[in-house]
Write a protein that holds these residues in place. Sequence first.
Motif, PDB file in Angstrom:
ATOM      1  N   UNK A   1     115.552  30.280  23.383  1.00 42.42           N
ATOM      2  CA  UNK A   1     115.015  29.055  23.681  1.00 42.42           C
ATOM      3  C   UNK A   1     115.431  28.013  22.613  1.00 42.42           C
ATOM      4  N   UNK A   2     115.173  26.569  23.307  1.00 41.73           N
ATOM      5  CA  UNK A   2     115.525  25.674  22.254  1.00 41.73           C
ATOM      6  C   UNK A   2     114.604  24.486  22.515  1.00 41.73           C
ATOM      7  N   UNK A   3     114.652  23.505  21.622  1.00 38.69           N
ATOM      8  CA  UNK A   3     113.877  22.421  21.893  1.00 38.69           C
ATOM      9  C   UNK A   3     114.707  21.515  22.991  1.00 38.69           C
ATOM     10  N   UNK A   4     113.998  20.652  23.523  1.00 45.07           N
ATOM     11  CA  UNK A   4     114.712  19.728  24.377  1.00 45.07           C
ATOM     12  C   UNK A   4     115.064  18.347  23.903  1.00 45.07           C
ATOM     13  N   UNK A   5     116.430  18.133  24.142  1.00 46.09           N
ATOM     14  CA  UNK A   5     116.853  16.993  23.285  1.00 46.09           C
ATOM     15  C   UNK A   5     116.144  15.592  23.871  1.00 46.09           C
ATOM     16  N   UNK A   6     116.466  14.452  23.355  1.00 51.06           N
ATOM     17  CA  UNK A   6     115.595  13.423  23.656  1.00 51.06           C
ATOM     18  C   UNK A   6     115.530  12.808  25.050  1.00 51.06           C
ATOM     19  N   UNK A   7     117.015  12.946  25.628  1.00 52.75           N
ATOM     20  CA  UNK A   7     117.186  12.577  26.797  1.00 52.75           C
ATOM     21  C   UNK A   7     116.516  13.193  27.878  1.00 52.75           C
ATOM     22  N   UNK A   8     116.510  14.713  27.812  1.00 52.00           N
ATOM     23  CA  UNK A   8     115.688  15.497  28.700  1.00 52.00           C
ATOM     24  C   UNK A   8     114.291  15.447  28.638  1.00 52.00           C
ATOM     25  N   UNK A   9     113.850  15.267  27.307  1.00 51.12           N
ATOM     26  CA  UNK A   9     112.372  14.847  26.867  1.00 51.12           C
ATOM     27  C   UNK A   9     111.715  13.501  27.708  1.00 51.12           C
ATOM     28  N   UNK A  10     112.643  12.541  27.605  1.00 45.67           N
ATOM     29  CA  UNK A  10     112.120  11.440  28.123  1.00 45.67           C
ATOM     30  C   UNK A  10     112.157  11.474  29.780  1.00 45.67           C
ATOM     31  N   UNK A  11     113.214  12.136  30.264  1.00 47.54           N
ATOM     32  CA  UNK A  11     113.151  12.462  31.507  1.00 47.54           C
ATOM     33  C   UNK A  11     111.984  13.095  32.187  1.00 47.54           C
ATOM     34  N   UNK A  12     111.352  14.240  31.542  1.00 49.10           N
ATOM     35  CA  UNK A  12     110.216  14.691  31.920  1.00 49.10           C
ATOM     36  C   UNK A  12     108.830  13.830  31.716  1.00 49.10           C
ATOM     37  N   UNK A  13     108.994  13.020  30.361  1.00 50.46           N
ATOM     38  CA  UNK A  13     107.856  12.265  30.145  1.00 50.46           C
ATOM     39  C   UNK A  13     107.794  11.165  31.260  1.00 50.46           C
ATOM     40  N   UNK A  14     108.909  10.478  31.817  1.00 44.63           N
ATOM     41  CA  UNK A  14     108.887   9.621  32.718  1.00 44.63           C
ATOM     42  C   UNK A  14     108.383   9.927  34.103  1.00 44.63           C
ATOM     43  N   UNK A  15     108.381  11.442  34.236  1.00 46.65           N
ATOM     44  CA  UNK A  15     107.831  12.376  35.475  1.00 46.65           C
ATOM     45  C   UNK A  15     106.349  12.518  35.541  1.00 46.65           C
ATOM     46  N   UNK A  16     105.874  12.045  34.211  1.00 45.09           N
ATOM     47  CA  UNK A  16     104.347  12.165  33.800  1.00 45.09           C
ATOM     48  C   UNK A  16     104.112  13.787  33.557  1.00 45.09           C
ATOM     49  N   UNK A  17     105.043  14.450  33.135  1.00 43.95           N
ATOM     50  CA  UNK A  17     104.929  15.842  32.565  1.00 43.95           C
ATOM     51  C   UNK A  17     104.517  15.798  31.229  1.00 43.95           C
ATOM     52  N   UNK A  18     103.868  16.912  30.937  1.00 45.29           N
ATOM     53  CA  UNK A  18     103.284  16.835  29.432  1.00 45.29           C
ATOM     54  C   UNK A  18     104.520  17.789  28.794  1.00 45.29           C
ATOM     55  N   UNK A  19     104.953  17.230  27.735  1.00 44.61           N
ATOM     56  CA  UNK A  19     106.144  17.870  27.210  1.00 44.61           C
ATOM     57  C   UNK A  19     105.816  18.397  25.866  1.00 44.61           C
ATOM     58  N   UNK A  20     104.748  18.634  25.343  1.00 42.67           N
ATOM     59  CA  UNK A  20     104.278  19.103  24.002  1.00 42.67           C
ATOM     60  C   UNK A  20     104.650  20.449  23.820  1.00 42.67           C
ATOM     61  N   UNK A  21     104.507  21.427  24.810  1.00 40.20           N
ATOM     62  CA  UNK A  21     104.754  22.907  24.517  1.00 40.20           C
ATOM     63  C   UNK A  21     105.944  23.119  25.426  1.00 40.20           C
ATOM     64  N   UNK A  22     106.742  22.156  25.921  1.00 37.49           N
ATOM     65  CA  UNK A  22     107.863  22.594  26.664  1.00 37.49           C
ATOM     66  C   UNK A  22     109.234  22.717  25.853  1.00 37.49           C
ATOM     67  N   UNK A  23     109.950  23.925  26.267  1.00 39.88           N
ATOM     68  CA  UNK A  23     111.054  24.315  25.701  1.00 39.88           C
ATOM     69  C   UNK A  23     112.125  24.491  26.689  1.00 39.88           C
ATOM     70  N   UNK A  24     113.587  24.589  26.421  1.00 40.32           N
ATOM     71  CA  UNK A  24     114.517  25.006  27.293  1.00 40.32           C
ATOM     72  C   UNK A  24     114.663  26.525  27.269  1.00 40.32           C
ATOM     73  N   UNK A  25     115.041  27.194  28.324  1.00 37.28           N
ATOM     74  CA  UNK A  25     115.576  28.488  28.136  1.00 37.28           C
ATOM     75  C   UNK A  25     117.115  28.483  28.553  1.00 37.28           C
ATOM     76  N   UNK A  26     117.694  29.072  27.335  1.00 36.84           N
ATOM     77  CA  UNK A  26     119.199  29.114  27.554  1.00 36.84           C
ATOM     78  C   UNK A  26     119.646  30.381  28.313  1.00 36.84           C
TER      79      UNK A  26
END
Length: 135
Positions: free
Chosen positions: A12-37
């Motif tokens: 797992x890794x943290x989301x970069x800023x661009x992906x994080x902003x994409x999910x925030x713009x969609x109204x998603x809670x990104x606090x506990x969100x990570x990426x699966x490699x």
Amino acid sequence: AFFHTPQTEKSYCEMNEEIRNYHIARGEDVEDMVMVLDKQLYGQREASVAHNKFLVDIYVTKCNFERSPAQPQYLFHRETKTLAEIHQDDVELVGPRKALKDFSEEISKHVQMKWSKILDEGDHFSFLKQHKYID
């Protein structure tokens, strides 16, 4: 090169800023969100070993090469008399011109490779920083 190699363990890794902003713009809670490699990355402990296993598997299962038990970096295709040497993400193929062309096309269906031109007698080349000459 390792970007084609499947993960061998959960990573797992943290989301970069661009992906994080994409999910925030969609109204998603990104606090506990990570990426699966899904694929290996440079710097991962097992990336090199996993990539070698991945490449060897392609040569053995898709192209019918046999791995040398004595020197596992070498694989041999009996029918076409073609030899492959695999070192990390560097591959050297030696054999008849048609076999080299056919194998490079088949292998490229499974992993993105950068192939040099097929060499002829008199050509000079380098492999693993060793300068060679075909005579």
